[in-house]
Write a protein that holds these residues in place. Structure first.
Motif, PDB file in Angstrom:
ATOM      1  N   TRP A 112       4.326  -4.267  -5.250  1.00 28.83           N
ATOM      2  CA  TRP A 112       3.203  -4.896  -5.043  1.00 28.83           C
ATOM      3  C   TRP A 112       1.986  -4.073  -6.272  1.00 28.83           C
ATOM      4  O   TRP A 112       1.421  -4.728  -6.622  1.00 28.83           O
ATOM      5  CB  TRP A 112       3.218  -4.726  -3.451  1.00 28.83           C
ATOM      6  N   GLY A 113       1.811  -2.892  -6.579  1.00 28.40           N
ATOM      7  CA  GLY A 113       1.171  -2.075  -6.762  1.00 28.40           C
ATOM      8  C   GLY A 113       1.042  -2.729  -8.409  1.00 28.40           C
ATOM      9  O   GLY A 113      -0.082  -1.621  -9.044  1.00 28.40           O
ATOM     10  N   LEU A 114       2.041  -2.128  -9.102  1.00 26.55           N
ATOM     11  CA  LEU A 114       2.499  -3.328 -10.807  1.00 26.55           C
ATOM     12  C   LEU A 114       1.033  -4.822 -11.204  1.00 26.55           C
ATOM     13  O   LEU A 114       0.125  -3.805 -11.928  1.00 26.55           O
ATOM     14  CB  LEU A 114       3.426  -3.684 -11.216  1.00 26.55           C
ATOM     15  N   SER A 115       0.572  -4.925  -9.647  1.00 30.04           N
ATOM     16  CA  SER A 115      -0.405  -6.251  -9.692  1.00 30.04           C
ATOM     17  C   SER A 115      -1.342  -5.965  -9.236  1.00 30.04           C
ATOM     18  O   SER A 115      -2.842  -6.736  -9.558  1.00 30.04           O
ATOM     19  CB  SER A 115       0.472  -6.916  -9.872  1.00 30.04           C
ATOM     20  N   ALA A 116      -1.649  -5.083  -8.071  1.00 27.39           N
ATOM     21  CA  ALA A 116      -2.774  -5.539  -7.273  1.00 27.39           C
ATOM     22  C   ALA A 116      -4.085  -4.747  -8.150  1.00 27.39           C
ATOM     23  O   ALA A 116      -3.954  -3.251  -9.012  1.00 27.39           O
ATOM     24  CB  ALA A 116      -2.399  -4.077  -6.329  1.00 27.39           C
ATOM     25  N   GLU A 117      -5.327  -4.981  -7.817  1.00 27.13           N
ATOM     26  CA  GLU A 117      -6.776  -4.545  -8.466  1.00 27.13           C
ATOM     27  C   GLU A 117      -6.601  -3.162  -7.555  1.00 27.13           C
ATOM     28  O   GLU A 117      -7.140  -1.772  -8.052  1.00 27.13           O
ATOM     29  CB  GLU A 117      -7.886  -4.934  -8.994  1.00 27.13           C
ATOM     30  N   ASP A 118      -6.016  -3.504  -6.485  1.00 29.14           N
ATOM     31  CA  ASP A 118      -6.774  -1.365  -5.222  1.00 29.14           C
ATOM     32  C   ASP A 118      -5.409  -0.839  -5.736  1.00 29.14           C
ATOM     33  O   ASP A 118      -5.636  -0.110  -4.042  1.00 29.14           O
ATOM     34  CB  ASP A 118      -6.881  -2.762  -4.306  1.00 29.14           C
ATOM     35  N   ALA A 119      -4.583  -0.435  -6.100  1.00 32.13           N
ATOM     36  CA  ALA A 119      -3.649  -0.228  -5.590  1.00 32.13           C
ATOM     37  C   ALA A 119      -3.409   1.551  -6.518  1.00 32.13           C
ATOM     38  O   ALA A 119      -4.300   1.623  -6.977  1.00 32.13           O
ATOM     39  CB  ALA A 119      -1.874  -0.447  -6.998  1.00 32.13           C
ATOM     40  N   TYR A 120      -2.783   2.518  -6.007  1.00 32.33           N
ATOM     41  CA  TYR A 120      -3.343   3.758  -5.584  1.00 32.33           C
ATOM     42  C   TYR A 120      -2.941   4.590  -6.738  1.00 32.33           C
ATOM     43  O   TYR A 120      -1.042   4.002  -6.814  1.00 32.33           O
ATOM     44  CB  TYR A 120      -2.931   4.744  -4.494  1.00 32.33           C
ATOM     45  N   GLY A 121      -3.405   5.140  -7.430  1.00 31.15           N
ATOM     46  CA  GLY A 121      -2.298   6.262  -8.976  1.00 31.15           C
ATOM     47  C   GLY A 121      -2.285   5.309  -9.327  1.00 31.15           C
ATOM     48  O   GLY A 121      -2.816   4.791  -9.842  1.00 31.15           O
ATOM     49  N   GLU A 122      -1.798   5.924 -10.775  1.00 30.09           N
ATOM     50  CA  GLU A 122      -1.044   5.186 -11.822  1.00 30.09           C
ATOM     51  C   GLU A 122      -0.371   4.118 -11.962  1.00 30.09           C
ATOM     52  O   GLU A 122       1.207   4.665 -11.102  1.00 30.09           O
ATOM     53  CB  GLU A 122      -1.273   6.434 -13.044  1.00 30.09           C
TER      54      GLU A 122
END
Length: 531
Positions: free
Chosen positions: A207-217
């Motif tokens: 999910w973090g690949l497209s979320a604006e509020d993802a953590y880290g790189e």
């Protein structure tokens, strides 16, 4: 300092037909040399980076502690609020899938939380439990409520420890949960080769690949992660020096000094929430001589704490308690126990004159072989105790031998015994509550799964005051915990040996961001700016 091509840059160069420097690790793989093999890979282990290194790359929590600011940040939950003193309500992230393809619904997340914190599961995370029993329930498709049976101002903190794993696996294949983690993280578990390594591959559906509020790189990921088990510090050092590994945990000060004179890798260090202690039996199953406070006091004053900290390296002397001044409940009026061997001899002689079997006491100073420098530390503790007239036995044991012995069931099987466990433990809570519950509450032989399963202390009056303190908040909680910390200082149950900084050897190709909890997250590893 010279920088080599990053692994990802090397992959791109090779694809374009450009020759690059050879690395021992396969292209696209980030290799971490860790000092300990996981005890297991169950979701509950997400709380213990020491015993489950790297697990949070596969298993995520609802909220987490930001490594830079120290504040709570959203992970699988996007928002949360206090409903009352027993309840936190959370809104979950939409569109998240577990690695087995099942959806992370409110029902699934609630099932995972209740499973981990249930006393029936008897997981070691119970040592971070609060005054009540935690559970969760879905109140909507993407809303859950996490509740404790008792008022608990630390519920949010406990959620930062709670790995969320597949409800389908919990229901259909609970045994595989311990060796095959199924989470939602940026990496998908591949295999665990016992005694050698465990691996995980990049999750293309994270999910973090497209979320604006993802953590880290989120724009660069390694193809695979490999965690190689190397308890010997020299072996971890050599792996980074030769390029066989890109990161190594727990270097010694000598390793860090050597890194300064070598191109290709560096040593980075920082404060941690970890400490080294000596847990001295005085529980229901201890040797009778240890029930005499003069004997315990003699043991505490026999040790040269500055010398022990210097021996460990990257360590400092505690202020007579298992914590730092920024923690809630810290007692600034306390100081570390004086190194006073003459006082120790005097106390032992007084106890001997009163009929205490001092000469029949043999203190087993025991550590787990995965604790850095534990061999040297146990030996030097034994030396100091022998110098004042206390007989000792030194043991350094494998985890599968050591771990059962430090549970209350192990105590009873060996009773009466005199053991000082030299062990490393983390306290990520920023306060003394969980520290006191897990280390000092009276153990119950009929409940070997309880929060105090490893406690070596038993005082009913202390337990009653602690139970009350754990339900308080703010200044009242601080004052109540501080009173208990001060009381323990005069009881001599656990020796605060050292507060630990931590370090890493890392290839100059990379930069690495970490917090005081020192959880390894690959999304916090980035190519060095000048690589």
């Amino acid at each position: 300092m010279r920088h080599n091509l990053s692994v990802l840059a090397l992959v791109a160069a090779q694809a374009a037909g450009i020759a690059g420097p050879a690395l021992a690790a396969p292209a696209g793989e980030f290799v971490v040399a860790v000092h300990q093999e996981p005890q297991d890979l169950a979701a509950q282990g997400a709380y213990k980076e020491i015993n489950a290194p790297g697990l949070r790359n596969v298993l995520e929590t609802l909220i987490a502690t930001d490594p830079v600011s120290g504040e709570y940040v959203p992970i699988l939950a996007t928002a949360w609020e206090r409903v009352d003193e027993k309840t936190v309500r959370l809104t979950l992230r939409e569109g998240v899938q577990f690695h087995d393809g099942t959806e992370m619904t409110a029902e699934a997340a609630a099932r995972a939380i209740s499973f981990i914190w249930s006393p029936d599961s008897a997981f070691t995370i119970q040592e971070y439990a609060g005054p009540g029993v935690m559970s969760a329930k879905a109140i909507g498709p993407l809303e859950i409520e996490v509740t404790s049976t008792e008022p608990d101002p630390m519920l949010e903190f406990r959620l930062t420890l709670t790995g969320i794993s597949s409800a389908k696996q919990i229901e259909e294949s609970p045994a595989s949960h311990f060796s095959h983690p199924i989470g939602t993280g940026p990496y998908v578990f591949d295999e665990w080769v016992r005694g050698q390594y465990w691996t995980a591959s990049a999750n293309p559906d994270w999910w973090g690949l497209s979320a604006e509020d993802a953590y880290g790189e989120t724009t660069r990921q390694f193809e695979t992660l490999r965690f190689v088990f190397r308890p010997e510090g020299s072996a971890r050092n050599a792996m980074v020096r030769t390029g066989e590994a890109h990161l190594a945990t727990n270097p010694s000060p000598e390793d860090c000094d050597a890194a300064e004179g070598n191109d290709g890798y560096s040593c980075v260090t920082g404060p941690s929430d970890a400490y080294l202690y000596g847990r001295l039996d005085q529980s229901l199953h201890a040797h009778p001589a240890l029930e005499d406070m003069r004997v315990r006091k003699a043991i505490f004053h026999a040790l040269d704490y500055e010398g022990i900290a210097d021996l460990i390296g990257l360590a400092s002397v505690p202020q007579g308690q298992l914590g730092t001044p920024d923690m809630l409940g810290f007692d600034e009026d306390l100081s570390q126990y004086d190194y006073d061997p003459a006082l120790s001899r005097q106390l032992l002689e007084e106890a001997r004159a009163d009929g205490v079997d001092v000469d029949g006491l043999v203190v087993e100073v025991v550590g787990r072989n995965t604790t850095p420098r534990v061999g040297s530390v146990t030996e030097v503790i034994g030396f100091f105790l022998e110098q004042v007239g206390i007989n000792t036995e030194i043991n350094v044991q494998l985890p599968d031998v050591f771990n059962p012995r430090v549970r209350i069931k192990g105590y009873a099987e060996e009773a009466p015994r005199a053991m000082m466990q030299v062990h490393v433990k983390q306290n990520a809570s920023g306060e003394f509550g969980t520290n006191l519950l897990g280390n000092y509450a009276c153990p119950d032989i009929d409940d070997p799964s309880g929060a105090s399963r490893s406690s070596v202390h038993c005082n009913p009056e202390f337990d009653a005051k602690l139970a009350k303190a754990l339900t308080l908040a703010g200044d009242d909680r601080d004052a109540a915990l501080k009173e208990l910390v001060g009381f323990l200082h005069g009881q001599y149950p656990i020796i605060p040996l050292a507060l630990l900084d931590k370090g890493y050897l890392i290839r100059d190709t990379f930069d690495y961001t970490f917090g005081v909890d020192h959880r390894f997250l690959a999304v916090n590893v980035t190519p060095a700016e000048d690589s």
